[in-house]
Design a protein around this motif. Structure first.
Motif, short mmCIF file in Angstrom:
data_model
loop_
_atom_site.label_atom_id
_atom_site.label_comp_id
_atom_site.label_asym_id
_atom_site.label_seq_id
_atom_site.Cartn_x
_atom_site.Cartn_y
_atom_site.Cartn_z
N SER A 55 3.32 -1.98 0.04
CA SER A 55 3.45 -1.24 -1.23
C SER A 55 2.51 -0.04 -1.23
O SER A 55 1.58 0.05 -0.41
N THR A 79 0.41 0.56 -3.66
CA THR A 79 -0.89 0.05 -4.12
C THR A 79 -1.74 -0.38 -2.94
O THR A 79 -2.91 -0.01 -2.81
N VAL A 110 2.94 8.91 -2.26
CA VAL A 110 3.88 7.81 -2.54
C VAL A 110 5.15 8.34 -3.21
O VAL A 110 6.26 7.87 -2.93
C1 LIG Z 1 1.59 8.07 -6.69
C2 LIG Z 1 1.69 6.58 -6.63
N1 LIG Z 1 0.79 5.90 -5.89
C3 LIG Z 1 0.84 4.57 -5.78
C4 LIG Z 1 1.82 3.85 -6.43
C5 LIG Z 1 1.85 2.36 -6.29
O1 LIG Z 1 2.92 1.99 -5.49
P1 LIG Z 1 3.52 0.51 -5.58
O2 LIG Z 1 4.15 0.37 -6.94
O3 LIG Z 1 4.48 0.46 -4.43
O4 LIG Z 1 2.39 -0.43 -5.39
C6 LIG Z 1 2.77 4.51 -7.19
C7 LIG Z 1 3.84 3.76 -7.89
O5 LIG Z 1 4.51 4.24 -8.77
C8 LIG Z 1 2.71 5.91 -7.30
O6 LIG Z 1 3.58 6.60 -8.03
#
Ligand SMILES: Cc1ncc(COP(=O)(O)O)c(C=O)c1O
Length: 427
Positions: free
Chosen positions: A107, A109, A241
């Motif tokens: 992910s 995160t 992301v």
């Molecule tokens: C810029 C950004 N970074 C990190 C994340 C986190 O990603 P995830 O939801 O896959 O953990 C997001 C999710 O929307 C995001 O938009």
């Protein structure tokens, strides 16, 4: 309340927000369209939060995933993994980072968590600079660098975070300045912050803020920041992301809008690369990636099934120049929406680039955010057969438009017409 909705409410957390008064269950998709469990068809301008990057049910991805599933789904990082090495090679080469290493997570995160672990270890500092109005994920460390109150449920953090100006161009104390003066003011603010703190590990920033409502600084801001950071050895982490893989049309990575500075020290990615398969990751120079002196793995990171999806998806994206498509079709779409907005006093701004377009709504005649209007437009668009998203700072009042990058001109026209009707019915 329909049966699935009440079961959802009965067993899942209250803070897991759903869109729409009557939430949708999407059962299948094809190209840029999805269908709900009642058989209604929608044009999908949000792609499951910018994650269905190329197209729904893309045959090339489906084939690669099903063939890989028939061989082996997972073996862990304890064994050599050909699809993981292949995808890492391709991403390293595309990143622009010299001597790059790639670590796969599941992910965004976890990708940002990893980047923070690397930066704080490499620099022996737990101080991090982040942007106001930012979003970087949901884990304990990621919410600690998230400058968007609606998405940061605790102020407890393993990090000491200092928020700097610049991610939002048209609001805040520097909004009235021209681009050059805006950048200068943000740089002065950064220098001022640095004068009052112990040396930070890194600055983390989204080139275009996603959850924050598709806001961005003038091109070149992060290049100007970079000069200040470099002087103190502070690392720059670009959170790509949402902005990676050509979505912004003009560039393959969002950081390239600030290219004078050269590539960041680290890039984090997720969402679109897997077209829905859960791939995240960090790209970093070898000396940074290799700074940990203990073992570290992600059991599911880089697993064969997701890597097969990523490879097929990336190959399709590059071979069909979807970045170029995002530039062309996104350019038409944004112009069309700007023309509509010019007639509607409730639309404060149409912003973004490529197929990442934000439409900020306010109470007409004021500068006050209008989250009710944003919800009403979302509902009306859905009734018209169009799915979009929303986001924004303290008040969620920006519509977010981010279709799969294979969007056609006809689909862009159709979606813009539905959105225009939804906006007119609200204002
Ligand atoms: C810029 C950004 N970074 C990190 C994340 C986190 O990603 P995830 O939801 O896959 O953990 C997001 C999710 O929307 C995001 O938009």
């Amino acid at each position: 309340m329909n049966d699935l909705y009440s079961r959802h409410r009965g067993v899942l957390p209250d803070w897991l927000a759903l869109y729409y008064d009557e939430p949708l269950e999407l059962t299948h998709g094809e190209g840029r369209h999805v269908w709900d469990s009642d058989g209604n068809k929608y044009l999908d301008f949000f792609g499951g939060i910018l994650t269905t990057m190329t197209a729904h049910a893309l045959p090339e991805v489906t084939k690669a995933v099903s063939e890989q599933a028939g061989r082996i789904i997972h073996s862990s990082t304890l064994y050599l993994n050909r699809p993981m090495v292949e995808l890492a090679e391709r991403i390293a080469q595309l990143s622009g980072i010299p001597d790059a290493r790639v670590f796969f997570t599941t992910s965004g995160t976890e990708a940002n968590d990893t980047a923070l672990l690397l930066a704080t270890t490499y620099r022996r500092s737990n101080t991090v600079l982040a942007m106001r109005n930012s979003y970087h994920g949901r884990s304990f460390s990621a919410v600690g660098i998230t400058g968007n109150r609606s998405w940061s449920p605790t102020s407890l953090s393993p990090l000491q975070t200092l928020y700097v100006h610049g991610g939002v161009r048209t609001r805040g104390p520097f909004a009235e300045l021209d681009d050059r003066a805006f950048i200068d003011a943000c740089v002065e603010d950064l220098k001022d912050v640095l004068g009052h703190t112990r040396p930070p590990a890194a600055l983390i920033a989204e080139p275009i803020q996603g959850v924050g409502g598709f806001t961005s600084p003038p091109d070149g801001l992060y290049a100007a920041f970079r000069e200040v950071l470099n002087a103190q050895g502070i690392l720059w982490i670009a959170d790509e992301v949402q902005t990676g893989w050509g979505r912004t049309g003009d560039h393959f990575w969002g950081w390239q809008a600030h290219a004078r500075s050269g590539p960041p020290d680290m890039i984090t990615f997720a969402k679109g690369i897997g077209n829905g398969a859960s791939i995240g990751g960090v790209i970093a120079r070898a000396e940074i990636m290799n700074c940990l002196d203990a073992n570290s793995i992600s059991t599911f990171g880089g697993t064969q099934i997701t890597m097969a999806a990523g490879l097929a998806n990336l190959t399709y994206l590059v071979e069909h120049d979807l970045q170029g498509n995002a530039r062309r079709v996104g350019g038409l779409l944004i112009e069309r929406l700007r023309a509509v907005a010019a007639q509607l006093p409730g639309v404060r701004e149409v912003r973004g680039r490529g197929l990442m377009i934000g439409v900020e709504l306010v109470k007409p005649g004021t500068d006050e955010a209008d989250p009710q209007a944003a919800s009403a437009v979302l509902e009306a668009a859905r009734e018209g057969g169009l799915l979009i998203g929303k986001g924004g700072g303290h008040n969620t009042s920006a519509l977010r438009i981010a279709p799969p990058l294979s969007l056609t001109v006809a689909e862009a026209e159709e979606g813009a017409a539905i959105l225009e009707r939804a906006l007119r019915s609200t204002y």
